[in-house]
Design a protein around this motif. Sequence first.
Motif, PDB file in Angstrom:
ATOM      1  N   ASN A  60      15.109  10.643  26.815  1.00 39.46           N
ATOM      2  CA  ASN A  60      16.472  10.127  26.672  1.00 39.46           C
ATOM      3  C   ASN A  60      16.705   8.910  27.557  1.00 39.46           C
ATOM      4  O   ASN A  60      17.299   7.924  27.121  1.00 39.46           O
ATOM      5  CB  ASN A  60      17.504  11.215  27.010  1.00 39.46           C
ATOM      6  CG  ASN A  60      17.826  12.093  25.831  1.00 39.46           C
ATOM      7  OD1 ASN A  60      17.664  11.700  24.676  1.00 39.46           O
ATOM      8  ND2 ASN A  60      18.293  13.298  26.101  1.00 39.46           N
ATOM      9  N   PRO A  74      12.226  17.836  14.495  1.00 38.89           N
ATOM     10  CA  PRO A  74      13.654  18.176  14.506  1.00 38.89           C
ATOM     11  C   PRO A  74      14.083  18.940  15.757  1.00 38.89           C
ATOM     12  O   PRO A  74      15.164  18.699  16.288  1.00 38.89           O
ATOM     13  CB  PRO A  74      13.840  19.027  13.252  1.00 38.89           C
ATOM     14  CG  PRO A  74      12.744  18.580  12.332  1.00 38.89           C
ATOM     15  CD  PRO A  74      11.582  18.244  13.243  1.00 38.89           C
ATOM     16  N   TYR A  75      13.247  19.848  16.265  1.00 40.63           N
ATOM     17  CA  TYR A  75      13.662  20.622  17.436  1.00 40.63           C
ATOM     18  C   TYR A  75      13.751  19.745  18.686  1.00 40.63           C
ATOM     19  O   TYR A  75      14.655  19.913  19.499  1.00 40.63           O
ATOM     20  CB  TYR A  75      12.768  21.853  17.637  1.00 40.63           C
ATOM     21  CG  TYR A  75      11.715  21.743  18.716  1.00 40.63           C
ATOM     22  CD1 TYR A  75      12.018  22.082  20.039  1.00 40.63           C
ATOM     23  CD2 TYR A  75      10.424  21.323  18.425  1.00 40.63           C
ATOM     24  CE1 TYR A  75      11.053  21.995  21.032  1.00 40.63           C
ATOM     25  CE2 TYR A  75       9.458  21.239  19.410  1.00 40.63           C
ATOM     26  CZ  TYR A  75       9.778  21.583  20.715  1.00 40.63           C
ATOM     27  OH  TYR A  75       8.829  21.493  21.706  1.00 40.63           O
ATOM     28  N   ARG A  77      14.338  16.412  18.661  1.00 41.32           N
ATOM     29  CA  ARG A  77      15.481  15.524  18.425  1.00 41.32           C
ATOM     30  C   ARG A  77      16.792  16.247  18.754  1.00 41.32           C
ATOM     31  O   ARG A  77      17.656  15.715  19.438  1.00 41.32           O
ATOM     32  CB  ARG A  77      15.484  15.036  16.972  1.00 41.32           C
ATOM     33  CG  ARG A  77      16.708  14.235  16.571  1.00 41.32           C
ATOM     34  CD  ARG A  77      16.833  12.903  17.245  1.00 41.32           C
ATOM     35  NE  ARG A  77      15.747  12.035  16.852  1.00 41.32           N
ATOM     36  CZ  ARG A  77      15.366  10.978  17.548  1.00 41.32           C
ATOM     37  NH1 ARG A  77      15.993  10.634  18.647  1.00 41.32           N
ATOM     38  NH2 ARG A  77      14.351  10.236  17.158  1.00 41.32           N
ATOM     39  N   GLU A  78      16.919  17.482  18.289  1.00 40.04           N
ATOM     40  CA  GLU A  78      18.132  18.260  18.557  1.00 40.04           C
ATOM     41  C   GLU A  78      18.305  18.491  20.057  1.00 40.04           C
ATOM     42  O   GLU A  78      19.404  18.365  20.596  1.00 40.04           O
ATOM     43  CB  GLU A  78      18.073  19.602  17.812  1.00 40.04           C
ATOM     44  CG  GLU A  78      19.263  20.495  18.060  1.00 40.04           C
ATOM     45  CD  GLU A  78      20.579  19.942  17.518  1.00 40.04           C
ATOM     46  OE1 GLU A  78      21.638  20.314  18.066  1.00 40.04           O
ATOM     47  OE2 GLU A  78      20.552  19.137  16.564  1.00 40.04           O
ATOM     48  N   TRP A  79      17.213  18.814  20.744  1.00 35.19           N
ATOM     49  CA  TRP A  79      17.267  19.045  22.187  1.00 35.19           C
ATOM     50  C   TRP A  79      17.676  17.768  22.917  1.00 35.19           C
ATOM     51  O   TRP A  79      18.480  17.803  23.845  1.00 35.19           O
ATOM     52  CB  TRP A  79      15.925  19.559  22.668  1.00 35.19           C
ATOM     53  CG  TRP A  79      15.925  20.185  24.033  1.00 35.19           C
ATOM     54  CD1 TRP A  79      16.965  20.330  24.892  1.00 35.19           C
ATOM     55  CD2 TRP A  79      14.803  20.756  24.694  1.00 35.19           C
ATOM     56  NE1 TRP A  79      16.560  20.950  26.045  1.00 35.19           N
ATOM     57  CE2 TRP A  79      15.224  21.225  25.953  1.00 35.19           C
ATOM     58  CE3 TRP A  79      13.462  20.908  24.346  1.00 35.19           C
ATOM     59  CZ2 TRP A  79      14.379  21.839  26.857  1.00 35.19           C
ATOM     60  CZ3 TRP A  79      12.622  21.530  25.251  1.00 35.19           C
ATOM     61  CH2 TRP A  79      13.071  21.991  26.500  1.00 35.19           C
ATOM     62  N   LEU A  81      19.506  15.353  21.731  1.00 34.99           N
ATOM     63  CA  LEU A  81      20.934  15.150  21.466  1.00 34.99           C
ATOM     64  C   LEU A  81      21.793  16.079  22.325  1.00 34.99           C
ATOM     65  O   LEU A  81      22.816  15.666  22.865  1.00 34.99           O
ATOM     66  CB  LEU A  81      21.233  15.352  19.983  1.00 34.99           C
ATOM     67  CG  LEU A  81      20.683  14.280  19.048  1.00 34.99           C
ATOM     68  CD1 LEU A  81      20.847  14.702  17.600  1.00 34.99           C
ATOM     69  CD2 LEU A  81      21.345  12.941  19.306  1.00 34.99           C
ATOM     70  N   ARG A  82      21.383  17.313  22.457  1.00 32.53           N
ATOM     71  CA  ARG A  82      22.139  18.267  23.282  1.00 32.53           C
ATOM     72  C   ARG A  82      22.131  17.871  24.749  1.00 32.53           C
ATOM     73  O   ARG A  82      23.139  17.950  25.424  1.00 32.53           O
ATOM     74  CB  ARG A  82      21.573  19.677  23.130  1.00 32.53           C
ATOM     75  CG  ARG A  82      21.913  20.295  21.808  1.00 32.53           C
ATOM     76  CD  ARG A  82      21.293  21.672  21.696  1.00 32.53           C
ATOM     77  NE  ARG A  82      21.443  22.156  20.354  1.00 32.53           N
ATOM     78  CZ  ARG A  82      22.055  23.285  20.047  1.00 32.53           C
ATOM     79  NH1 ARG A  82      22.561  24.043  21.006  1.00 32.53           N
ATOM     80  NH2 ARG A  82      22.158  23.676  18.813  1.00 32.53           N
TER      81      ARG A  82
END
Length: 88
Positions: A60, A74-75, A77-79, A81-82
């Motif tokens: 990040n 996807p996992y 990317r989601e992490w 974003l969170r």
Amino acid sequence: MTFKIEKTHSCQLLTLRLIGRLESECLGELKEQIKHTGPQVVFDLAEVELVDVEVVRFLNARQNEGAGIANVSPYIREWMLRERGSGL
């Protein structure tokens, strides 16, 4: 093998293809690889199997500095974003 980096140069762009398990112990090597590249780097995560929270925060931070993140699962990317949303 738990972690491997393959480097590709194209014009002024450095692509780091990351392979395997990316854990906080790998960050020293990653930082060394991008030390003199500036933001003109892309992290290709197509073959990354596992990451930890420190790696997510590192990715990040690099993305905020202008680095590219490619082929991220996807996992992850989601992490990312969170983590970005949590402000930590």
